[in-house]
Design a protein around this motif. Sequence first.
Motif, PDB file in Angstrom:
ATOM      1  N   HIS A  90      -8.732 -11.229 -10.607  1.00  0.00           N
ATOM      2  CA  HIS A  90      -8.899  -9.847 -10.185  1.00  0.00           C
ATOM      3  C   HIS A  90      -9.981  -9.132 -10.959  1.00  0.00           C
ATOM      4  CE1 HIS A  90      -6.079  -9.415  -7.080  1.00  0.00           C
ATOM      5  NE2 HIS A  90      -5.237 -10.142  -7.746  1.00  0.00           N
ATOM      6  N   GLN A 109      -2.304  -3.094  -4.601  1.00  0.00           N
ATOM      7  CA  GLN A 109      -3.442  -2.531  -3.862  1.00  0.00           C
ATOM      8  C   GLN A 109      -3.264  -1.032  -3.652  1.00  0.00           C
ATOM      9  OE1 GLN A 109      -6.066  -4.072  -3.420  1.00  0.00           O
ATOM     10  NE2 GLN A 109      -5.679  -6.276  -3.209  1.00  0.00           N
ATOM     11  N   ARG A 166       1.303  -8.042  -4.395  1.00  0.00           N
ATOM     12  CA  ARG A 166      -0.095  -7.704  -4.124  1.00  0.00           C
ATOM     13  C   ARG A 166      -0.221  -6.388  -3.354  1.00  0.00           C
ATOM     14  NH1 ARG A 166      -4.231 -10.779  -4.882  1.00  0.00           N
ATOM     15  NH2 ARG A 166      -3.020 -12.699  -4.947  1.00  0.00           N
ATOM     16  N   ARG A 190      -5.881   1.724  -5.015  1.00  0.00           N
ATOM     17  CA  ARG A 190      -6.567   2.639  -4.103  1.00  0.00           C
ATOM     18  C   ARG A 190      -6.363   4.087  -4.538  1.00  0.00           C
ATOM     19  NH1 ARG A 190      -4.186   1.402   0.676  1.00  0.00           N
ATOM     20  NH2 ARG A 190      -4.971  -0.705   0.443  1.00  0.00           N
ATOM     21  N   ASP A 215     -11.680  -6.558  -8.761  1.00  0.00           N
ATOM     22  CA  ASP A 215     -10.970  -5.295  -8.538  1.00  0.00           C
ATOM     23  C   ASP A 215     -11.148  -4.409  -9.760  1.00  0.00           C
ATOM     24  OD1 ASP A 215     -10.184  -6.632  -6.379  1.00  0.00           O
ATOM     25  OD2 ASP A 215      -8.171  -7.098  -7.108  1.00  0.00           O
TER      26      ASP A 215
END
Length: 738
Positions: free
Chosen positions: A23, A254, A250, A258, A26
């Motif tokens: 990740h 997310q 997951r 966000r 991210d």
Amino acid sequence: MVDAKDEADIKTEPVSDGFGNNHANDARLLSASPGSSAAAGNSKPAAGAPEDQQTLLAVLQFLRKNKLSESAEILRREAGLPEEVLDLKGADSAGPGLGGSADTDGGDASSLLSRVTVSTPGGAKAPTKAGEDQPDVNVVLSAYSQQGDPALYEVYYSGLKKFIESVLDCHRAELSQVFYPLFVHMYLELVYNNHESEAKAFFEKFSGDQECYYEEDLRVLSSLTKKEHMRGNETLLDFRTSKFVLRISRDSYQLLKRHLQERQNNQIWNIIQEHLYIDIFDGMPRSKSQIDAMSGSLAGEAKREANKAKVYYGLLKEPEIELPLDDEDEEAENEEGKPKKKKPKKDSTGSKSKKQDPNAPSQTRIPLPELKDSDKLDKIMYMKEATKRIRLAPDNLPSICFYTFLNAYQGLTAVDVTDDSSLIAGGFADSTVRVWSVTPKKLRKVKTAADLNLIDKESDDVLERIMDDKTASESKCLYGHSGPVYGISFSPDRTYLLSSSEDGTVRLWSLLTFTCLVGYKGHNYPVWDTQFSPYGYYFVSGGHDRVARLWATDHHQPLRIFAGHLADVTCTRFHPNANYVATGSSDRTIRLWDVLNGNCARIFTGHKGPIHALAFSPNGKFLASGATDGRVLLWDIGHGLMVGELKGHTDTIYSLRFSRDGEILASGSMDNTVRLWDAIKAFDDLETDDFTTATGHIHLQDNSQELLLGTYMTKSTPVIHLHFTRRNLLLAAGAYNP
């Protein structure tokens, strides 16, 4: 440009973004978007490539070091870098930047770069070096110097709270896990930067929202109100240095990502990156009850990788011993010889031939002591006893014999019983150890050297002749410790006794001379527990110094040091095959250590208080643990998962023991009761194929009442030890508490 710089920053410590599972991208996206807009805006005219930027910073640093501050200022203006760059360099060795490099000289360029690129909107305060600090403590704490506007902390936290409360139920339980670690780190950041009133207001406003099982930690936290308090606090330093582990699906992850991106909430994001490890799994989010079952430890849950190692939980092959035909035994029958030998072997190990057990370690994996003749005789006695063993079942519960220590005046701190149930020993707060014979046979010392010379060494009863009848008594007292005795353990052959004490030593006593043979010094603090290996020779100890040590009786120094717990090691237990040691701790976790290489093979989380009792099932597959939370948790060692929870006790559980064939689990508690549980049902109902090792969690049944077979009250005696005799009579012990 910012993207490239952040990439460089993240590469310096790939794991530190806390998001395993590839990740890094991210993390880069996020750290680029919320926080660095201010810095990015200022540094438009700066040299484009990160290499140029690094060179510039290095030159600026060199100029500052050589007191050429005017030149540095001119160069900074020409390069279009923000003023903070020079301030940051002024703070010489303040500690690591986001990249995690703790360069005591004030910084390699990349750590400075990371400070520039992710400077916070409130303007980072320049951390100053406190010369009187120990360097490691300074480095650990200085990460807290990156902070934003103290007034915004409440806003950030409230905003996140509002968001999490508004998401779908299935994600809410998982995302709520971030509240506690964020709360602690934000509070500590405020305290470290001397915002005492803001810290107090923050604590008062949000501490009530935390889960009840963090109550004790919050009590400790509330006493840390000044920067100085943080320096010597071990628990805090552990919390700072070990990443808090959260297991999140997951989808939930997310959502969180966000939200923080949109809000540009980089204060919280920095903490998540720096201090949390998010273990992401694919699949359905976990329910509140599944999360509650596993959470509560000092550093969050265990990473799934921590429980992936192969554990050889099978039993070692029993030595072949011919069972002699005993004519004098009234119950002897003609076919006594062979069946008797085979049957107990099956009973005691749960499988006839060990060769087929793929889960057993090899016989020579660790060196074990050879069997002496006396051991072989003892094995034969054991086999004979085993033929008379009572088969326990829910409709055939054991009798319980309770040994109450009277007039101990709260001084009884530990109890142990020999495997053959002939001796019982107690450790006391007055630093003595007392040994009693619980058979008509009295305790005798070996004769003096002069008297031993007169004995005929060839006679058949030489073992009887060496004992001095004049010293016969029902009990013996062992003096030597200089503090309360917290743990005691008999050797399997009944010739030695171990005791561990507040004085930091473990002592080995001879039960032939009733004297101290060795004092093992290694722990510098109280030693809470000690236990002999099932094969003798090796023993383990655990103490306030947060490590467990493996010793051999003939070595002064420990053979292995098992380090990893974040608080006191409160109890220790050997696996039946002696290849593993389990330790329970005040950090509310249980660890399983491999004796061969000293590695931690399992970490179990789920208890909500310090762990005080551990017991392996006789077949070596399962572990039971008891703690101050009054719950008994059951663990599958092979899969590394919690498989059951037994609720019923109302106080600390100090003792757990499986019956000889593993059908029944007995638990003893400070609530003055012994409870018996149906172990067969608890473990047999498990469908091990259903264990989703991908997500590492299963749904626990709430069936404590079905598994509880009986509750036995004492008048007013907390139960601190349990022991099943070879015939499955249950012995319990404790000190009467008037």
